[in-house]
Design a protein around this motif. Structure first.
Motif, PDB file in Angstrom:
ATOM      1  N   UNK A 241       0.837  -1.203   0.000  1.00  0.00           N
ATOM      2  CA  UNK A 241       0.000   0.000   0.000  1.00  0.00           C
ATOM      3  C   UNK A 241       0.870   1.251   0.000  1.00  0.00           C
ATOM      4  N   UNK A 242       1.915   1.241   0.814  1.00  0.00           N
ATOM      5  CA  UNK A 242       2.785   2.417   0.912  1.00  0.00           C
ATOM      6  C   UNK A 242       3.486   2.729  -0.404  1.00  0.00           C
ATOM      7  N   UNK A 243       4.055   1.712  -1.042  1.00  0.00           N
ATOM      8  CA  UNK A 243       4.782   1.951  -2.284  1.00  0.00           C
ATOM      9  C   UNK A 243       3.858   2.459  -3.388  1.00  0.00           C
ATOM     10  N   UNK A 244       2.654   1.891  -3.470  1.00  0.00           N
ATOM     11  CA  UNK A 244       1.686   2.370  -4.457  1.00  0.00           C
ATOM     12  C   UNK A 244       1.274   3.804  -4.140  1.00  0.00           C
ATOM     13  N   UNK A 245       1.135   4.105  -2.853  1.00  0.00           N
ATOM     14  CA  UNK A 245       0.766   5.459  -2.429  1.00  0.00           C
ATOM     15  C   UNK A 245       1.808   6.479  -2.870  1.00  0.00           C
ATOM     16  N   UNK A 246       3.087   6.174  -2.687  1.00  0.00           N
ATOM     17  CA  UNK A 246       4.140   7.124  -3.039  1.00  0.00           C
ATOM     18  C   UNK A 246       4.137   7.440  -4.538  1.00  0.00           C
ATOM     19  N   UNK A 247       3.983   6.411  -5.367  1.00  0.00           N
ATOM     20  CA  UNK A 247       4.000   6.632  -6.821  1.00  0.00           C
ATOM     21  C   UNK A 247       2.729   7.349  -7.268  1.00  0.00           C
ATOM     22  N   UNK A 248       1.583   6.964  -6.715  1.00  0.00           N
ATOM     23  CA  UNK A 248       0.322   7.637  -7.069  1.00  0.00           C
ATOM     24  C   UNK A 248       0.376   9.116  -6.698  1.00  0.00           C
ATOM     25  N   UNK A 252       0.048  12.255  -9.319  1.00  0.00           N
ATOM     26  CA  UNK A 252      -0.966  13.304  -9.182  1.00  0.00           C
ATOM     27  C   UNK A 252      -0.318  14.690  -9.166  1.00  0.00           C
ATOM     28  N   UNK A 253       0.794  14.805  -8.469  1.00  0.00           N
ATOM     29  CA  UNK A 253       1.488  16.082  -8.413  1.00  0.00           C
ATOM     30  C   UNK A 253       1.950  16.499  -9.804  1.00  0.00           C
ATOM     31  N   UNK A 254       2.473  15.532 -10.563  1.00  0.00           N
ATOM     32  CA  UNK A 254       2.922  15.829 -11.928  1.00  0.00           C
ATOM     33  C   UNK A 254       1.766  16.252 -12.825  1.00  0.00           C
ATOM     34  N   UNK A 255       0.611  15.607 -12.661  1.00  0.00           N
ATOM     35  CA  UNK A 255      -0.562  15.977 -13.455  1.00  0.00           C
ATOM     36  C   UNK A 255      -1.017  17.398 -13.126  1.00  0.00           C
ATOM     37  N   UNK A 261      -0.450  12.823 -19.112  1.00  0.00           N
ATOM     38  CA  UNK A 261      -0.546  11.641 -18.242  1.00  0.00           C
ATOM     39  C   UNK A 261       0.591  10.646 -18.382  1.00  0.00           C
ATOM     40  N   UNK A 262       1.007  10.320 -19.635  1.00  0.00           N
ATOM     41  CA  UNK A 262       2.080   9.330 -19.785  1.00  0.00           C
ATOM     42  C   UNK A 262       3.399   9.865 -19.257  1.00  0.00           C
ATOM     43  N   UNK A 263       3.633  11.170 -19.478  1.00  0.00           N
ATOM     44  CA  UNK A 263       4.860  11.786 -18.974  1.00  0.00           C
ATOM     45  C   UNK A 263       4.826  11.867 -17.444  1.00  0.00           C
ATOM     46  N   UNK A 264       3.645  12.173 -16.902  1.00  0.00           N
ATOM     47  CA  UNK A 264       3.496  12.247 -15.444  1.00  0.00           C
ATOM     48  C   UNK A 264       3.771  10.892 -14.805  1.00  0.00           C
ATOM     49  N   UNK A 265       3.255   9.823 -15.414  1.00  0.00           N
ATOM     50  CA  UNK A 265       3.483   8.483 -14.870  1.00  0.00           C
ATOM     51  C   UNK A 265       4.949   8.094 -14.982  1.00  0.00           C
ATOM     52  N   UNK A 266       5.572   8.407 -16.128  1.00  0.00           N
ATOM     53  CA  UNK A 266       6.979   8.079 -16.305  1.00  0.00           C
ATOM     54  C   UNK A 266       7.851   8.770 -15.276  1.00  0.00           C
ATOM     55  N   UNK A 337      -8.859  18.439 -10.869  1.00  0.00           N
ATOM     56  CA  UNK A 337      -9.248  18.261 -12.277  1.00  0.00           C
ATOM     57  C   UNK A 337      -9.723  19.578 -12.882  1.00  0.00           C
ATOM     58  N   UNK A 338     -10.492  20.329 -12.103  1.00  0.00           N
ATOM     59  CA  UNK A 338     -10.994  21.607 -12.606  1.00  0.00           C
ATOM     60  C   UNK A 338      -9.849  22.580 -12.850  1.00  0.00           C
ATOM     61  N   UNK A 339      -8.890  22.605 -11.908  1.00  0.00           N
ATOM     62  CA  UNK A 339      -7.742  23.495 -12.073  1.00  0.00           C
ATOM     63  C   UNK A 339      -6.921  23.096 -13.297  1.00  0.00           C
ATOM     64  N   UNK A 340      -6.790  21.797 -13.520  1.00  0.00           N
ATOM     65  CA  UNK A 340      -6.031  21.320 -14.679  1.00  0.00           C
ATOM     66  C   UNK A 340      -6.738  21.697 -15.978  1.00  0.00           C
TER      67      UNK A 340
END
Length: 727
Positions: A241-248, A252-255, A261-266, A337-340
């Motif tokens: 849970x912790x490791x998934x939380x850190x990447x998620x 989100x911060x990158x988005x 999205x693909x660049x944010x995930x990378x 989402x609205x801000x984005x």
């Protein structure tokens, strides 16, 4: 490493279906393998090379009929009656007959012939000898054993079933799932998005499923103790849970910052994923490092848990970006989402982590003093910590084995729950008989020895067993002294081979071996932490500070665990029936696990501080900024991990209960007191010296770049040429 992970994250994001299908196939294959090859687990904690274990191994060859598990049926007549009354004696002999017909039983001894009755004649002890050791006795055979004496119970006798044969695997039901529910709530609060919380939890559960299935698939070939799968489940859930939380969170911060999205995930996998890989590697190394203690069951426990952590890391850096692709921008909260969509960023007030860091920096000296002295005070009870392998007397009060042990202690005495066996062997039956008698004479009068029973001989007469009854229980310090005294006296006899064994002696030998190994292992992990963090932070003082914080965490955790589980303070709050020594492998296991988890939070927090310092921030600004970015996520991660571990306190098994408590307390102390409080105070106090590294050392140390500094330069120099993927 960051660049490689960046490419892996983008590839997983873009080929979401392929990655998902591959993981589903892997999970299915592991599940089928687990069903096909799952083997039994054992509650026997053996220690090759010790005197007690050598004696057990020798008995398998010299006296096989005495090498299997034993059962103890305790029978008590109603008040005002005795077991010598004709009707009651008939019932007892009926139980003897039933026990002799049980599957796997070599023989059940008549308590009247063996004189195994209390002086008042009201209670008898019926010993049942099995052919195989306890972990080889099937569930059906154990169930049949528990059913013996039903007719006698209906006739008014009390019949309790105990002994080694009653050793069972700890049952993991649904209560510990409360921790997972709390974790999901924390994710919802942290993300403000049901999609983000659900996806993060799903990713972690898939990883746990794969890790546990792989472990059970190997259990047919590897001898697992009953606690190994539970430990693996605890850690797999928590770190998954912790490791998934850190990447998620980084995605989100990158988005929000406007990346596709693909660049944010990378970039999330390249930066936060680098920290995940490093943090996971430290946990794996610490757990696998238990092998250096050279204790087989501990090695298997460490490797089993390390395997589930490794799977959690793989799932986080491959399956997580694929699931992020399916989620798209729904992983953001509505405001984000609205801000984005408006082309800006969501409005944020100053984060609490930033405010907290300012307070820690401003009052750093009193914060350090209060924190260090407070943790040192919590560690004081650890000075009288005792360790042992708990027997039935430490189990839950409503279990059959505990009832039998309590009745035995009340009627015969505590020593009857911790009987010892002297094994006498020679090349001659006459010599063995003479030396067995001499051994009894030599041991007569030994302090804390209640009685030495008549010897029992093997078929060829060359091996004898002399049962010894201590005056105290199996985990009592006086019984440990008795074991050493008996061994010392037997060395003076000579003329035959003598060895002291039995469950109590095995437990004492295991505990002493683990106690001796603990300082060496602690030194190993502390040295390892300094070296690993030196690689990460290019600093000399930060790793030393981290190691000192880890020692404070370990000391305070030991102290609180001793206070509750050994001394019995607030034992009722954790559902502990009987306080006693800590399970012998708990301290060394805690050192390994807490080391890995402590390094997790150190890396996630301090790496951001270093990143801001390297990019021109002052030490004070870098400390506050790093805390501002990382405190919220680390707080959520710590609450999640603490909740998952705390859920296992609800399990009745005292070993699992103490493990869950110690890990939950350890994580909470390390995250909230050491990493989120003392660390920013110390780093700001050290100033620029915190990030100093001698030039010669800087040149020879490889640069692991978990902050993604090289990745950032690469992306700035060579913008992504591929068409962005819009979701």
């Amino acid at each position: 490493m960051a660049t490689v992970l960046y490419r892996l994250g983008r590839a997983s994001f873009r080929r979401r279906w392929l990655v998902l299908i591959l993981w589903v196939v892997v999970l299915g294959a592991l599940g089928v393998s687990a069903l096909a090859f799952k083997g039994p687990t054992s509650s026997d904690f053996t220690m090759p090379g010790t005197e007690s274990q050598r004696a057990i191994d020798a008995l398998k060859q010299q006296f096989p009929e005495a090498s299997g598990a034993t059962g103890t049926i305790v029978i008590q007549a109603p008040a005002g009656q005795t077991l010598n009354d004709p009707q009651n004696k008939a019932q007892v002999m009926g139980i003897v007959g039933e026990a002799n017909k049980l599957p796997g039983v070599l023989g059940a001894l008549d308590p009247y012939t063996e004189q195994a009755l209390t002086p008042d004649g009201r209670t008898a002890m019926l010993n049942v000898q099995y052919k195989d050791r306890a972990d080889k006795v099937s569930k059906d055979a154990r169930a049949a054993y528990e059913q013996t004496g039903k007719a006698a119970q209906q006739a008014g006798l009390r019949v309790e079933h105990g002994g080694e044969v009653m050793n069972k695997e700890p049952e993991v039901g649904g209560k510990e799932g409360i921790g997972v529910v709390i974790a999901l709530v924390v994710l919802l609060v942290t993300f403000g998005s049901l999609v983000a919380a659900g996806m993060t939890m799903l990713n972690a559960l898939l990883g746990v499923g794969a890790g546990m299935a792989g472990l059970f698939a190997l259990s047919g070939a590897v001898h697992l103790t009953s606690t190994a799968p539970v430990l693996a489940l605890m850690l797999g859930l928590a770190v998954g849970i912790d490791y998934s939380l850190f990447i998620s969170s980084r995605h989100r911060q990158n988005l929000v910052e406007g990346l596709e999205p693909d660049e944010a995930a990378g970039r999330a996998v390249g930066t936060a994923g680098s920290a995940v890989v490093f943090a996971g590697a430290t946990v794996v190394i610490a757990l696998a490092g238990l092998a250096v203690v050279n204790i087989p069951f501990l090695t298997v426990m460490g490797l089993a848990a390390a395997g589930t952590v490794a799977v959690a890391v793989l799932v986080a850096i491959t399956l997580q970006p694929a699931l992020l692709a399916f989620a798209g921008t729904k992983i953001l909260s509505r405001a984000q989402r609205k801000a984005r969509e408006d082309g800006g960023t969501a409005h944020h007030t100053e984060a609490f982590g930033t405010k907290w860091a300012r307070w820690m920096v401003r009052f750093r000296v009193p914060v350090i003093l209060v924190g260090v002295l407070g943790l040192a005070a919590l560690a004081i009870p650890a000075a009288h910590m005792r360790i042992a392998l708990p027997g039935a007397s430490a189990g839950a009060e409503d279990t059959p084995a505990r009832k039998a042990a309590d009745l035995t202690e009340q009627t015969f005495g505590p020593g009857f729950n911790g009987r010892l066996l002297v094994v006498v062997s020679s090349d001659s039956a006459d010599t063995t008989k003479a030396k067995a008698g001499q051994a009894i004479q030599t041991l007569t009068g030994t302090e804390n020895l209640l009685a030495a029973a008549a010897p029992k001989f093997s078929r060829d007469g060359k091996t004898a067993l002399v049962p010894l009854i201590p005056k105290t229980g199996p985990t009592d310090a006086a019984t440990e002294d008795l074991v050493h005294a008996v061994r010392d006296k037997l060395k003076t006899v000579g003329g035959a081979d003598f060895a002291l064994t039995g469950q109590t002696a095995v437990g004492i030998d295991v505990s002493e071996k683990l106690s001796d190994a603990m300082p060496e292992y602690l030194l190993l992990v502390v040295g390892l932490s300094v070296l690993l963090l030196m690689l990460v932070f290019r600093s000399l003082l930060v790793p030393i500070k981290a190691a000192a914080g880890f020692l404070l965490t370990v000391g305070a955790t030991f102290g609180l665990t001793v206070l509750v589980f050994q001394d019995g303070h607030a034992a009722g709050l954790v559902g502990l029936d009987t306080p006693g020594p800590l399970v012998s492998f708990l301290p060394i296991l805690l050192i390994g696990i807490l080391f890995g988890l402590a390094m997790d939070y150190e890396v996630f927090l301090v790496s951001r501080m270093r990143e801001d310092y390297v990019h021109g921030g002052t030490p004070r600004e870098a400390t506050i900024s790093g805390m501002g970015h990382g405190a919220r996520v680390v707080t959520a991660a710590a609450i999640i991990m603490t909740s998952v571990f705390a859920g296992f306190i609800l399990i009745e098994d005292p070993i699992i209960k103490s493990m869950g408590f110690a890990l939950a307390i350890g994580v909470a102390i390390d995250a909230f007191i050491v990493r989120l409080t003392i660390v920013p105070a110390v780093v700001s106090l050290l100033g620029r010296a915190a990030w100093w590294l001698p030039g010669w050392l800087n040149r020879i140390l490889p640069n692991v770049d978990i902050e993604g500094e090289k990745l950032r330069k690469h992306l700035e120099a060579e913008p992504a040429s591929e068409t962005p993927v819009h979701v």
